[in-house]
Design an enzyme around this catalytic site. Structure first.
Site, mmCIF file in Angstrom:
data_model
loop_
_atom_site.group_PDB
_atom_site.id
_atom_site.type_symbol
_atom_site.label_atom_id
_atom_site.label_comp_id
_atom_site.label_asym_id
_atom_site.label_seq_id
_atom_site.Cartn_x
_atom_site.Cartn_y
_atom_site.Cartn_z
ATOM 1 N N ILE A 254 2.140 -2.684 -1.681
ATOM 2 C CA ILE A 254 3.029 -3.457 -2.552
ATOM 3 C C ILE A 254 4.556 -2.823 -2.347
ATOM 4 O O ILE A 254 4.721 -1.749 -2.646
ATOM 5 C CB ILE A 254 2.774 -3.233 -4.161
ATOM 6 C CG1 ILE A 254 1.416 -3.702 -4.141
ATOM 7 C CG2 ILE A 254 3.529 -4.111 -4.885
ATOM 8 C CD1 ILE A 254 0.922 -5.227 -3.907
ATOM 9 N N GLU B 181 -4.587 13.045 3.850
ATOM 10 C CA GLU B 181 -5.199 13.445 2.858
ATOM 11 C C GLU B 181 -6.371 14.509 2.661
ATOM 12 O O GLU B 181 -6.562 15.204 2.030
ATOM 13 C CB GLU B 181 -5.447 12.399 1.698
ATOM 14 C CG GLU B 181 -4.549 11.304 1.537
ATOM 15 C CD GLU B 181 -4.972 9.983 1.260
ATOM 16 O OE1 GLU B 181 -4.119 8.901 1.110
ATOM 17 O OE2 GLU B 181 -6.021 9.869 0.835
ATOM 18 N N ASP C 19 5.690 6.244 -4.043
ATOM 19 C CA ASP C 19 6.770 5.338 -4.107
ATOM 20 C C ASP C 19 6.729 4.444 -5.167
ATOM 21 O O ASP C 19 5.785 4.693 -6.141
ATOM 22 C CB ASP C 19 6.557 4.491 -2.796
ATOM 23 C CG ASP C 19 5.213 3.610 -3.088
ATOM 24 O OD1 ASP C 19 4.397 4.327 -2.115
ATOM 25 O OD2 ASP C 19 4.992 2.799 -3.505
ATOM 26 N N GLY D 285 1.493 3.565 -5.574
ATOM 27 C CA GLY D 285 2.775 3.307 -5.871
ATOM 28 C C GLY D 285 2.783 3.282 -7.379
ATOM 29 O O GLY D 285 1.860 2.484 -8.070
ATOM 30 N N MET E 53 -5.129 0.765 -2.580
ATOM 31 C CA MET E 53 -5.849 -0.081 -1.999
ATOM 32 C C MET E 53 -7.217 0.312 -1.870
ATOM 33 O O MET E 53 -8.024 -0.371 -0.951
ATOM 34 C CB MET E 53 -5.128 -0.075 -0.412
ATOM 35 C CG MET E 53 -3.897 -0.435 -0.465
ATOM 36 S SD MET E 53 -3.039 -0.454 1.158
ATOM 37 C CE MET E 53 -3.623 -2.059 1.755
ATOM 38 N N GLU E 54 -7.712 1.439 -2.611
ATOM 39 C CA GLU E 54 -9.273 1.740 -2.283
ATOM 40 C C GLU E 54 -9.882 1.845 -3.732
ATOM 41 O O GLU E 54 -11.283 1.677 -3.922
ATOM 42 C CB GLU E 54 -9.401 3.074 -1.650
ATOM 43 C CG GLU E 54 -8.904 2.785 -0.093
ATOM 44 C CD GLU E 54 -7.596 3.026 -0.195
ATOM 45 O OE1 GLU E 54 -6.816 3.653 -0.808
ATOM 46 O OE2 GLU E 54 -6.794 2.544 0.905
HETATM 47 N N1 ADE Z 1 -0.241 3.557 -1.482
HETATM 48 C C1 ADE Z 1 0.912 4.366 -1.917
HETATM 49 N N2 ADE Z 1 1.854 3.267 -2.356
HETATM 50 C C2 ADE Z 1 1.330 2.252 -2.230
HETATM 51 C C3 ADE Z 1 1.946 0.628 -2.706
HETATM 52 N N3 ADE Z 1 3.162 0.679 -3.019
HETATM 53 N N4 ADE Z 1 1.000 -0.199 -2.669
HETATM 54 C C4 ADE Z 1 -0.197 0.102 -2.112
HETATM 55 N N5 ADE Z 1 -0.776 1.135 -1.827
HETATM 56 C C5 ADE Z 1 -0.090 2.093 -1.991
#
Ligand code: ADE
Length: 232
Positions: free
Chosen positions: A156, A13, A200, A79, A176-177
């Site tokens: 996830i 990134e 995703d 996600g 996650m941040e």
């Molecule tokens: N970052 C990208 N996809 C994610 C997901 N499915 N869960 C948590 N962090 C992510």
């Protein structure tokens, strides 16, 4: 805004941004490399914080204490939690919440941080509006959504967990941040914006689509960052 902190969770990134910076000096603090210099004519500090909320919070506090940043932007992937938000779309945070903060056993609601006056942290309105305008200009064919981003120390990739998230939090996407960066920025009175490209659908297909779309997702956020940093 004079100096902007730009935090990415992963090397992929921030590498592109670092490659476009001028007059760079690098300092390593708490095992994180802080790249200070100019990006598109603006003073910035770019750093890969590592994955998860602890890394993200530590990194943001260092940006506040040692670099005295005027604003913080977090870029990365996420996600999707909504059918209408597709892979490679972009989500701009209206606000953030931690989905794994759980003191329900102590009488608090899910996601509520005990003994804090708030658990949902609002992004800077001006930065949101500017980012929207830049998206229209530089990535006109990408779907852009503005809404809540929920964060937790969990990737996830399970449909059941996704359903639980959708039912309990009003999130547009999960990562996650973001919420940790937002909370730290709030505690230091620093305006923030989280920008996430969807890699995703946060379900059983997550691991496969993640790697496939990561590159395209990152390219779009870098285009947005270029325009945003220039105008901020
Ligand atoms: N970052 C990208 N996809 C994610 C997901 N499915 N869960 C948590 N962090 C992510």
């Amino acid at each position: 805004m004079n100096k902007i902190g730009i935090i990415g969770a992963m090397d992929e990134e921030v590498n592109i941004i670092k490659g476009q910076m001028l007059r760079v000096t690098v300092k390593t603090i708490a095992s994180m490399d802080f790249y200070e210099g100019t990006f598109n004519g603006k003073e910035v500090v770019v750093v890969r914080c590592g994955i998860g909320k602890v890394n993200a919070a530590i990194c943001t506090q260092i940006l506040a204490d040692l670099y005295h940043i005027d604003a913080v932007i977090n870029t990365g992937v996420a996600g999707s939690l909504r059918n209408e938000i597709d892979i490679a779309d972009i989500v701009l945070s209206t606000d953030t919440q931690q989905h794994d903060m759980d003191a329900t056993g102590f009488g608090y609601g899910l996601g509520v941080i005990p003994r804090m006056e708030r658990s949902i942290f609002e992004a800077d309105k001006q930065m949101i509006d500017l980012a929207k305008a830049v998206c229209t200009e530089v990535i006109p064919n990408v779907g852009v959504h503005t809404g809540r981003i929920v964060s937790g120390d969990q990737f996830i990739s399970d449909s059941g967990k996704k359903t639980w998230l959708v039912e309990n939090f009003d999130g547009y996407c999960t990562e996650m941040e973001g919420a940790a960066i937002a909370q730290t920025a709030h505690l230091n009175q620093i305006p923030f914006l989280i920008i996430r490209a969807i890699s995703d659908k946060a379900d059983h297909s997550a691991e496969m689509t993640y790697s496939e779309f990561e590159e395209i997702a990152i390219k779009n956020t870098v285009k947005l960052l270029n325009g945003l940093v220039e105008k901020i």
